[in-house]
Design a protein around this motif. Structure first.
Motif, PDB file in Angstrom:
ATOM      1  N   MET A   1     -24.067 -16.975 -46.201  1.00 61.59           N
ATOM      2  CA  MET A   1     -23.623 -17.733 -45.064  1.00 61.59           C
ATOM      3  C   MET A   1     -23.003 -16.775 -44.040  1.00 61.59           C
ATOM      4  N   SER A   2     -23.327 -16.924 -42.784  1.00 57.03           N
ATOM      5  CA  SER A   2     -22.841 -16.048 -41.726  1.00 57.03           C
ATOM      6  C   SER A   2     -21.431 -16.450 -41.286  1.00 57.03           C
ATOM      7  N   THR A   3     -20.578 -15.442 -41.070  1.00 59.56           N
ATOM      8  CA  THR A   3     -19.218 -15.704 -40.586  1.00 59.56           C
ATOM      9  C   THR A   3     -19.139 -15.576 -39.066  1.00 59.56           C
ATOM     10  N   GLU A   4     -20.263 -15.211 -38.454  1.00 59.29           N
ATOM     11  CA  GLU A   4     -20.294 -15.056 -36.999  1.00 59.29           C
ATOM     12  C   GLU A   4     -20.195 -16.417 -36.323  1.00 59.29           C
ATOM     13  N   GLN A   5     -19.329 -16.494 -35.303  1.00 61.88           N
ATOM     14  CA  GLN A   5     -19.169 -17.751 -34.582  1.00 61.88           C
ATOM     15  C   GLN A   5     -20.373 -18.000 -33.692  1.00 61.88           C
ATOM     16  N   LYS A   6     -20.740 -19.258 -33.571  1.00 59.31           N
ATOM     17  CA  LYS A   6     -21.831 -19.630 -32.684  1.00 59.31           C
ATOM     18  C   LYS A   6     -21.336 -19.559 -31.252  1.00 59.31           C
ATOM     19  N   THR A   7     -22.225 -19.286 -30.347  1.00 62.34           N
ATOM     20  CA  THR A   7     -21.865 -19.231 -28.929  1.00 62.34           C
ATOM     21  C   THR A   7     -22.801 -20.136 -28.144  1.00 62.34           C
ATOM     22  N   THR A   8     -22.396 -20.397 -26.921  1.00 68.03           N
ATOM     23  CA  THR A   8     -23.208 -21.198 -26.007  1.00 68.03           C
ATOM     24  C   THR A   8     -22.968 -20.680 -24.604  1.00 68.03           C
ATOM     25  N   THR A   9     -23.667 -21.218 -23.668  1.00 72.67           N
ATOM     26  CA  THR A   9     -23.536 -20.836 -22.268  1.00 72.67           C
ATOM     27  C   THR A   9     -22.956 -22.014 -21.504  1.00 72.67           C
ATOM     28  N   ILE A  10     -22.011 -21.730 -20.605  1.00 77.44           N
ATOM     29  CA  ILE A  10     -21.496 -22.771 -19.724  1.00 77.44           C
ATOM     30  C   ILE A  10     -21.729 -22.330 -18.287  1.00 77.44           C
ATOM     31  N   ARG A  11     -21.855 -23.296 -17.427  1.00 75.20           N
ATOM     32  CA  ARG A  11     -22.042 -22.985 -16.010  1.00 75.20           C
ATOM     33  C   ARG A  11     -20.688 -23.021 -15.316  1.00 75.20           C
ATOM     34  N   VAL A  12     -20.400 -21.979 -14.574  1.00 67.74           N
ATOM     35  CA  VAL A  12     -19.216 -21.941 -13.707  1.00 67.74           C
ATOM     36  C   VAL A  12     -19.690 -21.426 -12.359  1.00 67.74           C
ATOM     37  N   ASN A  13     -18.917 -21.747 -11.326  1.00 64.88           N
ATOM     38  CA  ASN A  13     -19.332 -21.237 -10.022  1.00 64.88           C
ATOM     39  C   ASN A  13     -19.095 -19.729  -9.963  1.00 64.88           C
ATOM     40  N   VAL A  14     -19.722 -19.097  -9.005  1.00 69.46           N
ATOM     41  CA  VAL A  14     -19.688 -17.639  -8.892  1.00 69.46           C
ATOM     42  C   VAL A  14     -18.267 -17.130  -8.686  1.00 69.46           C
ATOM     43  N   ILE A  15     -17.474 -17.849  -7.918  1.00 70.49           N
ATOM     44  CA  ILE A  15     -16.096 -17.423  -7.654  1.00 70.49           C
ATOM     45  C   ILE A  15     -15.304 -17.376  -8.959  1.00 70.49           C
ATOM     46  N   THR A  16     -15.446 -18.414  -9.781  1.00 71.21           N
ATOM     47  CA  THR A  16     -14.747 -18.450 -11.073  1.00 71.21           C
ATOM     48  C   THR A  16     -15.224 -17.309 -11.960  1.00 71.21           C
ATOM     49  N   ARG A  17     -16.528 -17.117 -12.037  1.00 69.58           N
ATOM     50  CA  ARG A  17     -17.075 -16.024 -12.847  1.00 69.58           C
ATOM     51  C   ARG A  17     -16.533 -14.670 -12.387  1.00 69.58           C
ATOM     52  N   ASP A  18     -16.460 -14.471 -11.071  1.00 68.23           N
ATOM     53  CA  ASP A  18     -15.958 -13.201 -10.545  1.00 68.23           C
ATOM     54  C   ASP A  18     -14.479 -12.998 -10.868  1.00 68.23           C
ATOM     55  N   LYS A  19     -13.698 -14.082 -10.821  1.00 67.02           N
ATOM     56  CA  LYS A  19     -12.278 -13.966 -11.171  1.00 67.02           C
ATOM     57  C   LYS A  19     -12.115 -13.584 -12.635  1.00 67.02           C
ATOM     58  N   ILE A  20     -12.880 -14.236 -13.504  1.00 67.20           N
ATOM     59  CA  ILE A  20     -12.810 -13.920 -14.936  1.00 67.20           C
ATOM     60  C   ILE A  20     -13.216 -12.467 -15.155  1.00 67.20           C
ATOM     61  N   ALA A  21     -14.276 -12.036 -14.496  1.00 57.51           N
ATOM     62  CA  ALA A  21     -14.740 -10.653 -14.627  1.00 57.51           C
ATOM     63  C   ALA A  21     -13.685  -9.671 -14.136  1.00 57.51           C
ATOM     64  N   GLN A  22     -13.006 -10.001 -13.027  1.00 57.14           N
ATOM     65  CA  GLN A  22     -11.966  -9.118 -12.488  1.00 57.14           C
ATOM     66  C   GLN A  22     -10.807  -8.995 -13.475  1.00 57.14           C
ATOM     67  N   PHE A  23     -10.340 -10.140 -14.017  1.00 54.90           N
ATOM     68  CA  PHE A  23      -9.250 -10.092 -15.001  1.00 54.90           C
ATOM     69  C   PHE A  23      -9.666  -9.279 -16.221  1.00 54.90           C
ATOM     70  N   ALA A  24     -10.885  -9.487 -16.680  1.00 48.65           N
ATOM     71  CA  ALA A  24     -11.379  -8.768 -17.856  1.00 48.65           C
ATOM     72  C   ALA A  24     -11.406  -7.265 -17.587  1.00 48.65           C
ATOM     73  N   HIS A  25     -11.883  -6.892 -16.421  1.00 52.92           N
ATOM     74  CA  HIS A  25     -11.946  -5.468 -16.060  1.00 52.92           C
ATOM     75  C   HIS A  25     -10.540  -4.867 -15.979  1.00 52.92           C
ATOM     76  N   GLU A  26      -9.616  -5.559 -15.301  1.00 54.95           N
ATOM     77  CA  GLU A  26      -8.241  -5.067 -15.150  1.00 54.95           C
ATOM     78  C   GLU A  26      -7.552  -4.896 -16.500  1.00 54.95           C
ATOM     79  N   GLU A  27      -7.847  -5.790 -17.446  1.00 56.33           N
ATOM     80  CA  GLU A  27      -7.174  -5.775 -18.740  1.00 56.33           C
ATOM     81  C   GLU A  27      -7.969  -5.042 -19.811  1.00 56.33           C
ATOM     82  N   GLY A  28      -9.186  -4.623 -19.481  1.00 56.17           N
ATOM     83  CA  GLY A  28     -10.011  -3.914 -20.452  1.00 56.17           C
ATOM     84  C   GLY A  28     -10.406  -4.790 -21.639  1.00 56.17           C
ATOM     85  N   ARG A  29     -10.651  -6.072 -21.351  1.00 57.63           N
ATOM     86  CA  ARG A  29     -11.017  -7.009 -22.413  1.00 57.63           C
ATOM     87  C   ARG A  29     -12.321  -7.714 -22.048  1.00 57.63           C
TER      88      ARG A  29
END
Length: 117
Positions: A1-29
């Motif tokens: 049995m796999s312990t890997e979590q399942k993933t899915t895709t969600i739709r967000v607007n480009v502005i939200t995606r860019d904010k998440i990407a910016q935070f991730a880049h700034e925090e190295g996560r």
């Protein structure tokens, strides 16, 4: 049995995606960690808002129970300091002109002391 979590895709607007990407880049996560942290913070905010609503309802609807709560709280925590607990920051909107001495009673105590003598 796999312990890997399942993933899915969600739709967000480009502005939200860019904010998440910016935070991730700034925090190295990864972006998913940024989202998971944001969701945990939102859950905490909702929890403390609900606690605040329940406390307000108790204060309003059960004054005797509220007085008992305050008395017990003072036994455990000491008298009110006029400072707000960190978990309540941002959850309480104080009215304009709010004076913390209304909570601490310092103003009344000072007025009752009178001149030294």
């Amino acid at each position: 049995m796999s312990t890997e979590q399942k993933t899915t895709t969600i739709r967000v607007n480009v502005i939200t995606r860019d904010k998440i990407a910016q935070f991730a880049h700034e925090e190295g996560r990864p972006m998913t960690e940024v989202l998971e942290t944001a969701i945990k913070d939102y859950e905490k905010k909702k929890f403390w808002a609900k606690v605040g609503e329940q406390m307000e309802r108790t204060r309003r609807e059960d004054p005797e129970g509220w007085a008992e709560y305050l008395a017990e709280f003072e036994i455990w925590q000491g008298p009110p300091s006029g400072r707000i607990a960190p978990e309540w920051e941002g959850l309480i909107d104080f009215p304009e002109g709010f004076d913390e001495s209304d909570w601490t009673g310092k103003k009344n105590e000072e007025a009752n002391e009178g001149p030294a003598g």
